[in-house]
Design a protein around this motif. Sequence first.
Motif, PDB file in Angstrom:
ATOM      1  N   GLU A  56       0.803  -1.211   0.000  1.00 58.26           N
ATOM      2  CA  GLU A  56       0.000   0.000   0.000  1.00 58.26           C
ATOM      3  C   GLU A  56       0.845   1.275   0.000  1.00 58.26           C
ATOM      4  OE1 GLU A  56      -3.146  -0.001   2.906  1.00 58.26           O
ATOM      5  OE2 GLU A  56      -3.778  -2.032   2.330  1.00 58.26           O
ATOM      6  N   SER A  57       1.994   1.234   0.659  1.00 53.58           N
ATOM      7  CA  SER A  57       2.807   2.451   0.743  1.00 53.58           C
ATOM      8  C   SER A  57       3.814   2.593  -0.393  1.00 53.58           C
ATOM      9  CB  SER A  57       3.532   2.517   2.086  1.00 53.58           C
ATOM     10  OG  SER A  57       4.490   1.487   2.195  1.00 53.58           O
ATOM     11  N   LYS A  58       4.267   1.491  -0.974  1.00 49.12           N
ATOM     12  CA  LYS A  58       5.332   1.547  -1.983  1.00 49.12           C
ATOM     13  C   LYS A  58       4.887   1.097  -3.376  1.00 49.12           C
ATOM     14  CE  LYS A  58       8.281   2.900   1.089  1.00 49.12           C
ATOM     15  NZ  LYS A  58       8.705   4.289   1.115  1.00 49.12           N
ATOM     16  N   VAL A  59       4.204  -0.018  -3.459  1.00 49.15           N
ATOM     17  CA  VAL A  59       3.935  -0.627  -4.766  1.00 49.15           C
ATOM     18  C   VAL A  59       2.712  -0.027  -5.448  1.00 49.15           C
ATOM     19  CG1 VAL A  59       3.482  -2.796  -5.979  1.00 49.15           C
ATOM     20  CG2 VAL A  59       5.064  -2.753  -4.032  1.00 49.15           C
ATOM     21  N   TYR A  60       1.578  -0.022  -4.778  1.00 51.68           N
ATOM     22  CA  TYR A  60       0.356   0.459  -5.420  1.00 51.68           C
ATOM     23  C   TYR A  60       0.495   1.902  -5.920  1.00 51.68           C
ATOM     24  CZ  TYR A  60      -2.053  -3.660  -3.414  1.00 51.68           C
ATOM     25  OH  TYR A  60      -2.447  -4.926  -3.058  1.00 51.68           O
ATOM     26  N   PRO A  61       1.030   2.824  -5.105  1.00 49.95           N
ATOM     27  CA  PRO A  61       1.166   4.201  -5.619  1.00 49.95           C
ATOM     28  C   PRO A  61       2.074   4.282  -6.854  1.00 49.95           C
ATOM     29  CG  PRO A  61       1.430   4.174  -3.232  1.00 49.95           C
ATOM     30  CD  PRO A  61       1.412   2.740  -3.689  1.00 49.95           C
ATOM     31  N   ALA A  62       3.138   3.520  -6.864  1.00 52.87           N
ATOM     32  CA  ALA A  62       4.058   3.557  -8.012  1.00 52.87           C
ATOM     33  C   ALA A  62       3.405   2.961  -9.255  1.00 52.87           C
ATOM     34  CB  ALA A  62       5.354   2.813  -7.683  1.00 52.87           C
ATOM     35  N   LEU A  63       2.675   1.864  -9.102  1.00 49.16           N
ATOM     36  CA  LEU A  63       1.995   1.265 -10.250  1.00 49.16           C
ATOM     37  C   LEU A  63       0.881   2.182 -10.751  1.00 49.16           C
ATOM     38  CD1 LEU A  63       1.750  -2.514  -9.239  1.00 49.16           C
ATOM     39  CD2 LEU A  63       3.440  -1.398 -10.724  1.00 49.16           C
ATOM     40  N   ARG A  64       0.242   2.876  -9.852  1.00 43.59           N
ATOM     41  CA  ARG A  64      -0.798   3.846 -10.222  1.00 43.59           C
ATOM     42  C   ARG A  64      -0.169   4.994 -11.000  1.00 43.59           C
ATOM     43  NH1 ARG A  64      -4.337   6.343 -11.921  1.00 43.59           N
ATOM     44  NH2 ARG A  64      -5.868   7.628 -10.876  1.00 43.59           N
ATOM     45  N   LYS A  65       0.954   5.484 -10.520  1.00 39.67           N
ATOM     46  CA  LYS A  65       1.657   6.585 -11.188  1.00 39.67           C
ATOM     47  C   LYS A  65       2.097   6.179 -12.591  1.00 39.67           C
ATOM     48  CE  LYS A  65       5.504   9.778 -10.493  1.00 39.67           C
ATOM     49  NZ  LYS A  65       6.646  10.096  -9.645  1.00 39.67           N
ATOM     50  N   LYS A  66       2.500   4.931 -12.756  1.00 42.75           N
ATOM     51  CA  LYS A  66       2.927   4.420 -14.066  1.00 42.75           C
ATOM     52  C   LYS A  66       1.727   4.017 -14.936  1.00 42.75           C
ATOM     53  CE  LYS A  66       7.398   4.607 -13.603  1.00 42.75           C
ATOM     54  NZ  LYS A  66       8.192   5.446 -14.487  1.00 42.75           N
ATOM     55  N   GLN A  67       0.528   4.206 -14.407  1.00 43.31           N
ATOM     56  CA  GLN A  67      -0.727   3.894 -15.088  1.00 43.31           C
ATOM     57  C   GLN A  67      -0.861   2.406 -15.437  1.00 43.31           C
ATOM     58  OE1 GLN A  67      -0.991   6.773 -18.291  1.00 43.31           O
ATOM     59  NE2 GLN A  67      -1.614   8.369 -16.858  1.00 43.31           N
ATOM     60  N   ALA A  68      -0.204   1.570 -14.659  1.00 39.24           N
ATOM     61  CA  ALA A  68      -0.354   0.125 -14.835  1.00 39.24           C
ATOM     62  C   ALA A  68      -1.664  -0.350 -14.200  1.00 39.24           C
ATOM     63  CB  ALA A  68       0.829  -0.613 -14.214  1.00 39.24           C
ATOM     64  N   ILE A  69      -2.092   0.357 -13.173  1.00 48.67           N
ATOM     65  CA  ILE A  69      -3.363   0.066 -12.497  1.00 48.67           C
ATOM     66  C   ILE A  69      -4.076   1.388 -12.254  1.00 48.67           C
ATOM     67  CG2 ILE A  69      -2.567  -2.095 -11.440  1.00 48.67           C
ATOM     68  CD1 ILE A  69      -2.151  -0.552  -8.810  1.00 48.67           C
ATOM     69  N   ASP A  70      -5.374   1.318 -12.012  1.00 51.64           N
ATOM     70  CA  ASP A  70      -6.116   2.551 -11.750  1.00 51.64           C
ATOM     71  C   ASP A  70      -6.528   2.638 -10.277  1.00 51.64           C
ATOM     72  OD1 ASP A  70      -8.498   1.038 -11.411  1.00 51.64           O
ATOM     73  OD2 ASP A  70      -9.063   1.319 -13.509  1.00 51.64           O
ATOM     74  N   SER A  71      -7.129   3.751  -9.926  1.00 55.10           N
ATOM     75  CA  SER A  71      -7.478   3.991  -8.522  1.00 55.10           C
ATOM     76  C   SER A  71      -8.506   2.986  -8.012  1.00 55.10           C
ATOM     77  CB  SER A  71      -7.980   5.418  -8.327  1.00 55.10           C
ATOM     78  OG  SER A  71      -9.103   5.662  -9.140  1.00 55.10           O
ATOM     79  N   ASP A  72      -9.395   2.505  -8.882  1.00 54.25           N
ATOM     80  CA  ASP A  72     -10.370   1.497  -8.447  1.00 54.25           C
ATOM     81  C   ASP A  72      -9.682   0.201  -8.034  1.00 54.25           C
ATOM     82  OD1 ASP A  72     -12.505   3.210  -8.886  1.00 54.25           O
ATOM     83  OD2 ASP A  72     -12.975   2.389 -10.875  1.00 54.25           O
ATOM     84  N   GLU A  73      -8.663  -0.198  -8.774  1.00 52.40           N
ATOM     85  CA  GLU A  73      -7.930  -1.424  -8.436  1.00 52.40           C
ATOM     86  C   GLU A  73      -7.176  -1.257  -7.123  1.00 52.40           C
ATOM     87  OE1 GLU A  73      -7.225  -3.099 -12.938  1.00 52.40           O
ATOM     88  OE2 GLU A  73      -6.065  -1.391 -12.235  1.00 52.40           O
ATOM     89  N   VAL A  74      -6.609  -0.075  -6.916  1.00 53.71           N
ATOM     90  CA  VAL A  74      -5.919   0.194  -5.652  1.00 53.71           C
ATOM     91  C   VAL A  74      -6.911   0.137  -4.502  1.00 53.71           C
ATOM     92  CG1 VAL A  74      -4.679   1.944  -4.310  1.00 53.71           C
ATOM     93  CG2 VAL A  74      -4.082   1.566  -6.721  1.00 53.71           C
ATOM     94  N   GLU A  75      -8.026   0.824  -4.661  1.00 56.97           N
ATOM     95  CA  GLU A  75      -9.035   0.856  -3.597  1.00 56.97           C
ATOM     96  C   GLU A  75      -9.560  -0.546  -3.300  1.00 56.97           C
ATOM     97  OE1 GLU A  75     -13.458   2.710  -2.928  1.00 56.97           O
ATOM     98  OE2 GLU A  75     -11.997   3.951  -4.011  1.00 56.97           O
ATOM     99  N   HIS A  76      -9.795  -1.337  -4.337  1.00 52.56           N
ATOM    100  CA  HIS A  76     -10.290  -2.701  -4.154  1.00 52.56           C
ATOM    101  C   HIS A  76      -9.264  -3.559  -3.396  1.00 52.56           C
ATOM    102  CE1 HIS A  76     -12.694  -6.256  -4.929  1.00 52.56           C
ATOM    103  NE2 HIS A  76     -11.599  -6.868  -5.343  1.00 52.56           N
ATOM    104  N   SER A  77      -8.003  -3.465  -3.792  1.00 50.24           N
ATOM    105  CA  SER A  77      -6.957  -4.242  -3.113  1.00 50.24           C
ATOM    106  C   SER A  77      -6.803  -3.816  -1.659  1.00 50.24           C
ATOM    107  CB  SER A  77      -5.627  -4.102  -3.850  1.00 50.24           C
ATOM    108  OG  SER A  77      -5.679  -4.817  -5.064  1.00 50.24           O
ATOM    109  N   GLU A  78      -6.846  -2.530  -1.406  1.00 50.85           N
ATOM    110  CA  GLU A  78      -6.746  -2.053  -0.021  1.00 50.85           C
ATOM    111  C   GLU A  78      -7.936  -2.527   0.799  1.00 50.85           C
ATOM    112  OE1 GLU A  78      -6.160   2.181  -0.447  1.00 50.85           O
ATOM    113  OE2 GLU A  78      -4.007   1.917  -0.831  1.00 50.85           O
ATOM    114  N   HIS A  79      -9.121  -2.542   0.194  1.00 50.86           N
ATOM    115  CA  HIS A  79     -10.313  -3.048   0.877  1.00 50.86           C
ATOM    116  C   HIS A  79     -10.144  -4.534   1.224  1.00 50.86           C
ATOM    117  CE1 HIS A  79     -14.509  -3.571   1.970  1.00 50.86           C
ATOM    118  NE2 HIS A  79     -14.574  -4.577   1.112  1.00 50.86           N
TER     119      HIS A  79
END
Length: 182
Positions: A56-79
Amino acid sequence: MPKILQQTGGDVVEVILADHRWFEEAMRELRDVGSDRDAVLADLATVLIAHAEAEESKVYPALRKKQAIDSDEVEHSEHEHDEGNEALLALMEVTDSSSEEFSEKTHELSEALSHHLDEEERDILNPARTEVDEEVRLRLGTDFATERARQIDAGCGSIENVRKLVEAAQKKSEQKKTAQKN
């Protein structure tokens, strides 16, 4: 009992997958009435929390920034991490590791964890493989491993910390529901 992996880096996808395979082995040990369930649970709690916090602190934000994943995928994984933490806490609160309740709570954690690992490997790690350069994946692997080790050293798997994480997630969920109503 599987030994806790002391990762230092590598391709972030491979580092995360190594943890996933470790979780599966730890869950097998937890279901085995002949194993030292208390020790397995303590190790599992530590690695599971460290892993999720590092993602949550290192990988998801970086993948989001690189547009490999979107905010919905991050939110779902965090949930799903939050749901896993709730199931983990419920298991940690069982006082008798030889009881039927322990077996039931182990099953609930296993279900939540298996579901999350499957979705994360398909929806997060596959895009990381195809959409993120190897150099970035290697840097992320080091960042992930460093944060994971920091979390482990800080005692992240203690019942007090797991309880704190669950309470924070519940509070965040309630705030989100309140905001959606308004």
